[in-house]
Design a protein around this motif. Structure first.
Motif, short mmCIF file in Angstrom:
data_model
loop_
_atom_site.label_atom_id
_atom_site.label_comp_id
_atom_site.label_asym_id
_atom_site.label_seq_id
_atom_site.Cartn_x
_atom_site.Cartn_y
_atom_site.Cartn_z
N TYR A 82 -8.76 27.79 24.56
CA TYR A 82 -8.23 26.32 24.51
C TYR A 82 -6.91 26.25 23.82
O TYR A 82 -5.88 25.68 24.36
CB TYR A 82 -9.22 25.27 23.73
CG TYR A 82 -10.25 24.73 24.71
CD1 TYR A 82 -9.73 23.81 25.66
CD2 TYR A 82 -11.46 25.39 24.92
CE1 TYR A 82 -10.97 23.23 26.76
CE2 TYR A 82 -12.44 24.71 25.55
CZ TYR A 82 -11.96 23.95 26.55
OH TYR A 82 -12.96 23.46 27.67
N LEU A 93 -15.86 24.54 34.84
CA LEU A 93 -15.39 25.11 33.19
C LEU A 93 -16.29 24.57 32.30
O LEU A 93 -16.60 24.93 31.58
CB LEU A 93 -13.89 24.12 33.16
CG LEU A 93 -12.80 25.03 32.07
CD1 LEU A 93 -12.57 26.21 32.80
CD2 LEU A 93 -11.66 24.15 32.14
N GLU A 94 -16.70 23.37 32.79
CA GLU A 94 -17.70 22.56 31.68
C GLU A 94 -19.09 23.46 31.83
O GLU A 94 -19.79 23.76 31.02
CB GLU A 94 -18.01 21.09 32.36
CG GLU A 94 -17.24 20.22 31.79
CD GLU A 94 -15.79 20.11 32.54
OE1 GLU A 94 -15.79 20.90 33.51
OE2 GLU A 94 -14.87 19.29 32.10
N MET A 108 -8.92 30.20 33.79
CA MET A 108 -9.54 28.87 33.57
C MET A 108 -9.13 27.77 34.94
O MET A 108 -10.04 27.16 35.24
CB MET A 108 -9.19 28.29 32.36
CG MET A 108 -10.21 28.89 31.10
SD MET A 108 -9.37 28.36 29.65
CE MET A 108 -10.00 26.86 29.21
N PRO A 109 -7.97 27.80 35.31
CA PRO A 109 -7.56 26.82 36.42
C PRO A 109 -8.53 27.00 37.44
O PRO A 109 -8.91 26.37 38.32
CB PRO A 109 -6.15 27.20 36.81
CG PRO A 109 -5.53 27.94 35.44
CD PRO A 109 -6.74 28.44 34.84
N LEU A 115 -4.34 27.83 25.97
CA LEU A 115 -3.77 26.99 27.21
C LEU A 115 -2.72 26.24 26.62
O LEU A 115 -1.35 25.89 27.13
CB LEU A 115 -4.98 25.89 27.53
CG LEU A 115 -6.01 26.52 28.61
CD1 LEU A 115 -6.80 25.43 28.80
CD2 LEU A 115 -5.19 26.88 29.91
N TYR A 116 -2.94 25.51 25.36
CA TYR A 116 -1.86 24.74 24.76
C TYR A 116 -0.50 25.72 24.67
O TYR A 116 0.78 25.02 24.83
CB TYR A 116 -2.32 24.34 23.31
CG TYR A 116 -1.26 23.39 22.51
CD1 TYR A 116 -0.85 22.49 22.79
CD2 TYR A 116 -0.46 24.25 21.43
CE1 TYR A 116 0.31 21.66 22.44
CE2 TYR A 116 0.22 23.41 20.66
CZ TYR A 116 0.66 22.31 21.12
OH TYR A 116 1.82 21.56 20.25
N SER A 120 1.11 25.85 27.75
CA SER A 120 1.71 24.69 28.47
C SER A 120 3.04 24.57 27.57
O SER A 120 4.11 24.01 28.24
CB SER A 120 0.67 23.50 28.07
OG SER A 120 0.88 23.19 26.76
N GLY A 140 -15.62 20.92 40.88
CA GLY A 140 -14.58 20.89 39.74
C GLY A 140 -15.35 20.57 38.26
O GLY A 140 -14.86 20.44 37.26
N MET A 141 -16.58 21.13 38.34
CA MET A 141 -17.33 21.19 36.94
C MET A 141 -17.55 22.50 36.53
O MET A 141 -18.41 22.96 35.54
CB MET A 141 -18.89 20.67 37.24
CG MET A 141 -18.95 19.11 37.66
SD MET A 141 -20.47 18.65 37.72
CE MET A 141 -21.15 19.31 39.08
N SER A 163 -12.15 25.96 36.95
CA SER A 163 -12.10 24.41 36.91
C SER A 163 -12.54 24.05 38.47
O SER A 163 -13.06 22.85 38.43
CB SER A 163 -11.05 23.85 36.31
OG SER A 163 -9.89 24.00 37.23
N GLN A 164 -12.09 24.84 39.40
CA GLN A 164 -12.26 24.36 40.62
C GLN A 164 -13.68 24.55 41.38
O GLN A 164 -13.95 23.98 42.35
CB GLN A 164 -11.23 24.85 41.73
CG GLN A 164 -9.73 24.35 41.44
CD GLN A 164 -9.46 22.91 41.51
OE1 GLN A 164 -9.70 22.35 42.14
NE2 GLN A 164 -9.24 22.20 40.04
#
Lengths: 135, 301
Positions: free
Chosen positions: B150, B87-88, B75-76, B153-154, B157, B84-85, B79-80
């Motif tokens: 998602y 992931l979306e 995912m990181p 990811l939590y 973290s 930068g879009m 996301s790049q």
């Protein structure tokens, strides 16, 4: 005979719709937006309070300077963006009507909190107000 | 940490439990319909091989867990991409795929539950059953990947810092246990409500509920595209935050189940209504055509 005549018309309609969608998408992608930025450090947002113009779409750059992942979340803004460590993330906000729109870091909601104030008054560019993070 | 873990768990994992519940309820309704059919013995024989069984669901879940791990790992990097879009764009495609699969399942179920379907040869029925099971498993896999990543990811973290783990280990574990309990209770309750509704109303309610769940997923995808300005977002049409806030318990549940949005834009409203109405119209048209063809074949039209 009639089918051969109608086919190009329907094809033209489809092409027109696709072109319109692509045009709208490209317009949005390349449109210039007023930029604002927020920094996330030690699970705190700086600035914690920011004023943006009403009824305008703006570009918000969020710089995560922490070593852990965070998620920028706002129910009132309808925005949810994962912020990876040491990376910048961009989201677009608005157009919004005047008011206060809260946002928070989903993984650290006790500390990472802030508010976006949407004002109708003309703002200097870029209108970022540095305030102490009162969390 | 305890409350936050429960909230993050509910927000990300509840859709997975809801989809489990909806798919099993759909299966239950299908079996009930088959039991009432005059070809009961044929269906019982075919259902055992091509149904959505617990073992298939468990296998899919295991595959899903592997995919969650790899997706959250990449995912990181993702996301790049695309300025930068990335992931979306990727997640909106996945959300749209979930909606497409649910719509296909909705059309297949509604048109195949039509009485003429029971007159079809057993091979055709088995193929349809196999297709429906495959689609259900694909829906499950996609929902698992999208929402599970998602939450992963939590967890990542939290695992990142030793100090956090030591200070709030018990809070995280208890939070996950409470979250699982709440999700499980909601899923079981939803399953029995859907089964009861279906028995009382005889209107294949579960298919419509699954379609609404699909629309909710599509709306999440649309929101991601609006967020990165690929799709234009307009001024909010209205706000029902004072009635049902999106961050309330009911708000969470309605958002997952129906795609509730307290402050919708015109674009969201158009997409939401079209995504519901279009599959229903298509299903009605197919059923109508099947009726007409069957009547013509029998010479009673």
């Amino acid at each position: 005979m009639s089918s051969t005549l109608t086919r190009p018309k329907s094809l033209f309609k489809v092409q027109f719709i696709i072109s319109y969608i692509l045009l709208m998408a490209s317009y949005n992608v390349f449109a210039q937006r007023q930029e604002f930025s927020i920094t996330l450090k030690d699970h705190l947002f700086y600035p914690a309070e920011m004023t943006i113009p009403a009824n305008k779409k703006i570009k918000l750059i969020i710089d995560n300077q922490d070593d852990s992942v965070e998620e920028f979340d706002s129910f009132s803004l309808n925005r949810e963006k994962v912020l990876f460590p040491k990376q910048k993330a961009t989201i677009y906000i608005g157009p919004l009507s005047p008011g206060r729109y809260d946002f928070f870091g989903e993984y650290h909601p006790d500390s990472a909190r802030g508010v976006i104030i949407v004002s109708e008054a003309d703002l200097p560019i870029p209108a970022i107000k540095e305030v102490d993070n009162a969390n | 940490m305890l409350i936050n873990t429960v909230l993050v768990f509910l927000q990300n994992i509840l859709p997975i439990f809801v989809v489990f519940s909806l798919l099993f309820a759909q299966q239950g309704v299908c079996l009930q319909l088959n039991k009432h059919s005059k070809f009961q013995s044929i269906h019982q024989k075919s259902d055992k091989t091509f149904d959505l069984t617990v073992s298939k669901v468990v296998k899919t879940t295991i595959i899903g867990l592997f995919l969650i791990g790899s997706l959250s790992h990449y995912m990181p990097i993702l996301s790049q991409h695309f300025a930068g879009m990335g992931l979306e764009i990727v997640f909106s495609i996945l959300f749209s795929l979930i909606y497409c699969l649910i719509t296909t399942s909705f059309l297949l179920r509604l048109t195949s539950s039509h009485h003429q379907w029971h007159d079809k040869p057993i091979n055709e029925q088995q193929t349809l059953n196999r297709q429906q099971t495959f689609i259900s498993l694909a829906i499950l896999l996609l929902v698992l990947c999208v929402h599970g990543s998602y939450f992963s990811l939590y967890v990542r973290s939290l695992l990142f810092s030793k100090a956090t783990i030591e200070a709030s280990y018990s809070g995280i574990v208890v939070g996950v246990i409470i979250g699982t309990g709440i999700c499980l209770s909601i899923a079981i309750l939803l399953y029995f409500i859907l089964m009861t509704l279906d028995k009382k109303l005889k209107g294949k309610m579960v298919y419509y509920f699954l379609l609404l769940f699909g629309v909710a997923q599509l709306m999440q995808g649309l929101q991601l595209l609006e967020q990165v300005d690929i799709i234009s977002s307009n001024v909010h049409l209205w706000s029902t935050s004072h009635l049902i806030a999106e961050d309330s318990e009911l708000g969470y549940f309605l958002t997952i189940l129906f795609g509730y949005e307290a402050t919708p834009s015109a674009m969201q409203l158009i997409v939401y209504l079209s995504a519901i109405i279009l599959p229903i119209i298509i299903a009605k048209l197919i059923s109508h055509r099947q009726n007409t063809t069957a009547s013509l074949m029998k010479g009673t039209y």
